[in-house]
Design a protein around this motif. Sequence first.
Motif, PDB file in Angstrom:
ATOM      1  N   MET A 164       0.655  -1.002  -0.156  1.00  0.00           N
ATOM      2  CA  MET A 164       0.202  -0.053   0.157  1.00  0.00           C
ATOM      3  C   MET A 164       1.137   1.599   0.248  1.00  0.00           C
ATOM      4  N   VAL A 165       0.086   2.010  -0.997  1.00  0.00           N
ATOM      5  CA  VAL A 165       1.125   3.770  -0.493  1.00  0.00           C
ATOM      6  C   VAL A 165       0.787   4.445   0.208  1.00  0.00           C
ATOM      7  N   PRO A 166       1.032   5.631   1.162  1.00  0.00           N
ATOM      8  CA  PRO A 166       2.529   5.937   0.703  1.00  0.00           C
ATOM      9  C   PRO A 166       4.060   4.943   0.781  1.00  0.00           C
ATOM     10  N   VAL A 167       5.194   4.942   0.748  1.00  0.00           N
ATOM     11  CA  VAL A 167       5.937   4.716   1.475  1.00  0.00           C
ATOM     12  C   VAL A 167       7.213   5.942   0.987  1.00  0.00           C
ATOM     13  N   ILE A 168       7.515   6.347   1.879  1.00  0.00           N
ATOM     14  CA  ILE A 168       8.770   7.156   2.133  1.00  0.00           C
ATOM     15  C   ILE A 168      10.613   6.951   2.188  1.00  0.00           C
ATOM     16  N   LEU A 169      11.435   7.085   1.008  1.00  0.00           N
ATOM     17  CA  LEU A 169      12.591   6.606   1.241  1.00  0.00           C
ATOM     18  C   LEU A 169      13.345   8.058   1.736  1.00  0.00           C
ATOM     19  N   ASP A 170      13.930   8.320   3.099  1.00  0.00           N
ATOM     20  CA  ASP A 170      14.657   9.069   4.059  1.00  0.00           C
ATOM     21  C   ASP A 170      16.258   8.608   3.628  1.00  0.00           C
ATOM     22  N   GLY A 187      18.881   6.035   3.639  1.00  0.00           N
ATOM     23  CA  GLY A 187      18.590   5.066   3.252  1.00  0.00           C
ATOM     24  C   GLY A 187      17.509   4.209   4.420  1.00  0.00           C
ATOM     25  N   PHE A 188      16.666   4.891   4.766  1.00  0.00           N
ATOM     26  CA  PHE A 188      15.184   5.312   6.131  1.00  0.00           C
ATOM     27  C   PHE A 188      14.028   4.330   5.061  1.00  0.00           C
ATOM     28  N   VAL A 189      13.811   3.886   5.165  1.00  0.00           N
ATOM     29  CA  VAL A 189      12.470   2.912   4.602  1.00  0.00           C
ATOM     30  C   VAL A 189      10.835   3.365   5.303  1.00  0.00           C
ATOM     31  N   LEU A 190      10.005   4.046   5.280  1.00  0.00           N
ATOM     32  CA  LEU A 190       9.158   3.726   6.050  1.00  0.00           C
ATOM     33  C   LEU A 190       7.380   4.145   5.840  1.00  0.00           C
ATOM     34  N   TRP A 191       6.658   3.548   6.293  1.00  0.00           N
ATOM     35  CA  TRP A 191       4.770   3.720   5.309  1.00  0.00           C
ATOM     36  C   TRP A 191       4.316   3.958   6.342  1.00  0.00           C
ATOM     37  N   GLU A 192       2.797   3.761   6.142  1.00  0.00           N
ATOM     38  CA  GLU A 192       1.836   4.169   7.053  1.00  0.00           C
ATOM     39  C   GLU A 192       1.734   5.553   6.924  1.00  0.00           C
ATOM     40  N   SER A 193       0.590   6.266   6.291  1.00  0.00           N
ATOM     41  CA  SER A 193       0.915   7.536   6.533  1.00  0.00           C
ATOM     42  C   SER A 193       1.154   8.424   7.515  1.00  0.00           C
ATOM     43  N   ASN A 194      -0.042   8.407   8.516  1.00  0.00           N
ATOM     44  CA  ASN A 194      -0.084   9.084   9.905  1.00  0.00           C
ATOM     45  C   ASN A 194       1.950   9.471  10.531  1.00  0.00           C
TER      46      ASN A 194
END
Length: 207
Positions: free
Chosen positions: A52-58, A60-67
Amino acid sequence: MLQVLGKSSSINVRKVLWTCVELGRPFEQEEWGTGFRDTKTPEFTALNPNAMVPVILDGGFVLWESNTICRYLAHKAGRTDLLPSDAQGRAAVEKWMDWQATELNNSWRYAFMGLVRQSPQHADRSAIAASVAEFHCHMAMLDAQLARTGAYAAGDTFTLADVVLGLSTHRWHSLPVERPALPAVAAYYERLSTRPGFLRHGRNGQP
């Protein structure tokens, strides 16, 4: 450069994009989701097993769950105006963010999919009517809170709670149904419309 993966029509992706505008955080967006790149591929599920979206790539850090993404970005930027650092202030904001993600969003989902997305799996008229009624009930709860604060969800200043609730408020206004008069919500909608991020990623012609 921060990368945001997700289609621009997604309400949850739009939360992240609006947050980036509020932070002045540059980002690059890649359109993933229905009609774009498939989120069920091994490439994407390696980033988010929920596909599911969104996903961010900061970096090398990957994070999902919009809130969670919105909170992470605000905290990293040191924006205590958007997400207070004291326990009670932060909880007051997160309470409304979590309510939006669970109670409020679940109320409108069936009606939105049936009336706006024209999903064949959401064509039951009685279920649509029940979803609309539940959506109105939850928006009346928000109206009462806004009447108490006189401005924003968690108090008299704009916070992350208003990013997520603002998008649901826009969806309520966009649903092709008759709506009850909720004066505090109406004033809130116009107040949010003075913010460039909301106009770009919220009240931008997409439901």
